[in-house]
Design an enzyme around this catalytic site. Structure first.
Site, PDB file in Angstrom:
ATOM      1  N   TYR A   1      15.492  53.622  50.193  1.00 43.47           N
ATOM      2  CA  TYR A   1      14.821  52.868  49.367  1.00 43.47           C
ATOM      3  C   TYR A   1      13.338  52.872  49.659  1.00 43.47           C
ATOM      4  O   TYR A   1      12.600  53.099  48.565  1.00 43.47           O
ATOM      5  CB  TYR A   1      15.190  51.410  49.744  1.00 43.47           C
TER       6      TYR A   1
ATOM      7  N   ASP B   1      19.421  52.117  30.593  1.00 48.87           N
ATOM      8  CA  ASP B   1      19.658  52.593  31.941  1.00 48.87           C
ATOM      9  C   ASP B   1      18.681  53.531  32.144  1.00 48.87           C
ATOM     10  O   ASP B   1      18.453  54.710  31.599  1.00 48.87           O
ATOM     11  CB  ASP B   1      21.041  53.402  31.940  1.00 48.87           C
TER      12      ASP B   1
HETATM   13  N1  LIG Z   1      13.711  40.867  46.185  1.00 51.60           N
HETATM   14  C1  LIG Z   1      12.872  41.630  46.548  1.00 51.60           C
HETATM   15  O1  LIG Z   1      12.586  41.243  47.841  1.00 51.60           O
HETATM   16  C2  LIG Z   1      12.088  42.873  46.430  1.00 51.60           C
HETATM   17  C3  LIG Z   1      10.825  43.308  47.135  1.00 51.60           C
HETATM   18  C4  LIG Z   1      10.111  44.077  46.694  1.00 51.60           C
HETATM   19  C5  LIG Z   1      10.206  44.928  45.501  1.00 51.60           C
HETATM   20  N2  LIG Z   1      11.508  44.427  44.901  1.00 51.60           N
HETATM   21  C6  LIG Z   1      11.625  45.343  43.733  1.00 51.60           C
HETATM   22  O2  LIG Z   1      11.580  44.650  42.389  1.00 51.60           O
HETATM   23  C7  LIG Z   1      12.622  44.950  41.569  1.00 51.60           C
HETATM   24  C8  LIG Z   1      13.316  43.900  41.187  1.00 51.60           C
HETATM   25  O3  LIG Z   1      14.259  43.582  41.894  1.00 51.60           O
HETATM   26  P1  LIG Z   1      15.001  41.969  42.152  1.00 51.60           P
HETATM   27  O4  LIG Z   1      14.660  41.465  43.367  1.00 51.60           O
HETATM   28  O5  LIG Z   1      14.393  41.112  40.755  1.00 51.60           O
HETATM   29  O6  LIG Z   1      16.426  42.459  41.924  1.00 51.60           O
HETATM   30  P2  LIG Z   1      17.573  41.989  40.818  1.00 51.60           P
HETATM   31  O7  LIG Z   1      18.865  42.734  41.578  1.00 51.60           O
HETATM   32  O8  LIG Z   1      17.883  40.637  40.959  1.00 51.60           O
HETATM   33  O9  LIG Z   1      17.115  42.656  39.440  1.00 51.60           O
HETATM   34  C9  LIG Z   1      17.391  43.937  39.356  1.00 51.60           C
HETATM   35  C10 LIG Z   1      17.864  44.186  37.895  1.00 51.60           C
HETATM   36  O10 LIG Z   1      17.871  45.701  37.674  1.00 51.60           O
HETATM   37  C11 LIG Z   1      18.874  46.055  36.855  1.00 51.60           C
HETATM   38  N3  LIG Z   1      19.013  47.397  36.876  1.00 51.60           N
HETATM   39  C12 LIG Z   1      19.938  48.044  38.044  1.00 51.60           C
HETATM   40  N4  LIG Z   1      19.913  49.417  37.785  1.00 51.60           N
HETATM   41  C13 LIG Z   1      19.289  49.679  36.671  1.00 51.60           C
HETATM   42  C14 LIG Z   1      19.292  50.844  35.558  1.00 51.60           C
HETATM   43  N5  LIG Z   1      19.679  52.065  35.981  1.00 51.60           N
HETATM   44  N6  LIG Z   1      18.815  50.515  34.509  1.00 51.60           N
HETATM   45  C15 LIG Z   1      18.383  49.351  34.186  1.00 51.60           C
HETATM   46  N7  LIG Z   1      18.422  48.251  34.802  1.00 51.60           N
HETATM   47  C16 LIG Z   1      18.744  48.378  35.982  1.00 51.60           C
HETATM   48  C17 LIG Z   1      20.148  45.206  37.329  1.00 51.60           C
HETATM   49  O11 LIG Z   1      21.109  45.019  36.394  1.00 51.60           O
HETATM   50  C18 LIG Z   1      19.300  43.771  37.566  1.00 51.60           C
HETATM   51  O12 LIG Z   1      19.343  43.214  36.592  1.00 51.60           O
HETATM   52  C19 LIG Z   1      12.959  46.403  41.996  1.00 51.60           C
HETATM   53  O13 LIG Z   1      12.227  47.493  41.689  1.00 51.60           O
HETATM   54  C20 LIG Z   1      12.989  45.772  43.756  1.00 51.60           C
HETATM   55  O14 LIG Z   1      13.160  47.214  44.281  1.00 51.60           O
HETATM   56  C21 LIG Z   1      12.206  43.177  45.247  1.00 51.60           C
END
Ligand SMILES: NC(=O)c1ccc[n+]([C@@H]2O[C@H](COP(=O)([O-])OP(=O)(O)OC[C@H]3O[C@@H](n4cnc5c(N)ncnc54)[C@H](O)[C@@H]3O)[C@@H](O)[C@H]2O)c1
Length: 251
Positions: free
Chosen positions: A156, A62
């Site tokens: 965010y 976490d």
């Molecule tokens: N999807 C988009 O459009 C997008 C765009 C820009 C940035 N991001 C960033 O990319 C990163 C990954 O996002 P994603 O789209 O793959 O999301 P996702 O929800 O598919 O994956 C996120 C993962 O993080 C894990 N997680 C959440 N809280 C946690 C914690 N406290 N400790 C450890 N793990 C934790 C979740 O269990 C999940 O497996 C994030 O930082 C997100 O902000 C995403």
């Protein structure tokens, strides 16, 4: 597949889903020993067991909890040195993140605790793990840290601006120790995180139409830049923002 990361060891947070999952599996395919870390240990274990190539291990972690972060790094240290850390895990509380006047403190606190404090703790222990050895740290940032994106993501956006600033200052402070720190800025990337936008044709079209390439990104679109920044090919890159957003922020 090449083997650009052969002999290297990598920790990827948020490796149970979306971008982290794709990147961790790609790192394994490039020959790295990869630690798939996630608060959802079952998801991390499934992703690690699916990975081909280098050794893959799932870790429960976490990122918002320092004891949990320290324990994960201790497990890795017991097995050997760590060359690469991708501080990627994050949350976006759709339907709760709101205009500042309407934003509940607890939504703000939860978002910042995971995205910003989580990045801080991940980097704090990463530089300790890399002391004397050097390494590459990559943060996952967001376009919302630099532009409003036509969306109301107060908590965010603020938390991700904190991640961009953190990466920059850690890059400056640790350059002399051979630790590089860069931020990858994915655009609208269709993962489980953004399922609410993907399910709403108007919101989705608004974002897709804001790109030059006229399409949403996928997690696979983010893999290549991560491999580049993790590998020695990027030896002269530090403190940088690497945008992979289909032209969203430049349009
Ligand atoms: N999807 C988009 O459009 C997008 C765009 C820009 C940035 N991001 C960033 O990319 C990163 C990954 O996002 P994603 O789209 O793959 O999301 P996702 O929800 O598919 O994956 C996120 C993962 O993080 C894990 N997680 C959440 N809280 C946690 C914690 N406290 N400790 C450890 N793990 C934790 C979740 O269990 C999940 O497996 C994030 O930082 C997100 O902000 C995403």
């Amino acid at each position: 597949m090449s083997s650009k990361l052969a002999g290297k060891s990598a920790l990827v947070t948020g490796a149970g889903s979306g971008i982290g999952l794709a990147v961790a599996q790609r790192f394994a395919a490039e020959g790295a020993r990869v630690y798939f870390a996630d608060i959802n240990h079952g998801a991390a274990a499934a992703a690690a067991s699916d990975a081909a190539g280098g050794t893959s291990t799932a870790l429960a972690m976490d990122i918002s909890d320092e004891a949990s972060v320290a324990a994960a790094y201790a497990t890795i240290a017991a097995e050997g040195p760590l060359d690469i850390v991708v501080a990627n895990a994050g949350v976006q509380l759709f339907g709760q993140d709101a205009r500042v006047g309407d934003l509940d403190l607890e939504v703000w606190e939860k978002t910042v605790a995971i995205n910003q404090r989580g990045a801080f703790l991940t980097l704090k222990h990463a530089v300790r793990a890399m002391a004397g050895l050097g390494g590459s740290i990559i943060c996952t940032g967001s376009p919302t840290a630099v532009v409003a994106c036509g969306q109301t993501f107060t908590a965010y956006s603020s938390s991700k601006a904190g991640v961009h600033g953190l990466a920059r200052v850690v890059a400056a402070d640790y350059a002399g120790e051979g630790i590089r720190v860069n931020t990858v800025v994915p655009g609208y990337t269709e993962t489980p995180l953004v399922r609410t936008i993907a399910a709403d044709p108007v919101s989705r079209a608004g974002l897709v139409d804001s790109t030059m390439l006229g399409r949403a990104g996928t997690a696979a679109d983010v893999e290549g830049i991560m491999v580049f920044l993790a590998s020695d090919d990027s030896a002269y890159a530090t403190g940088g923002l690497f945008t992979v957003d289909g032209g969203l922020t430049a349009l």
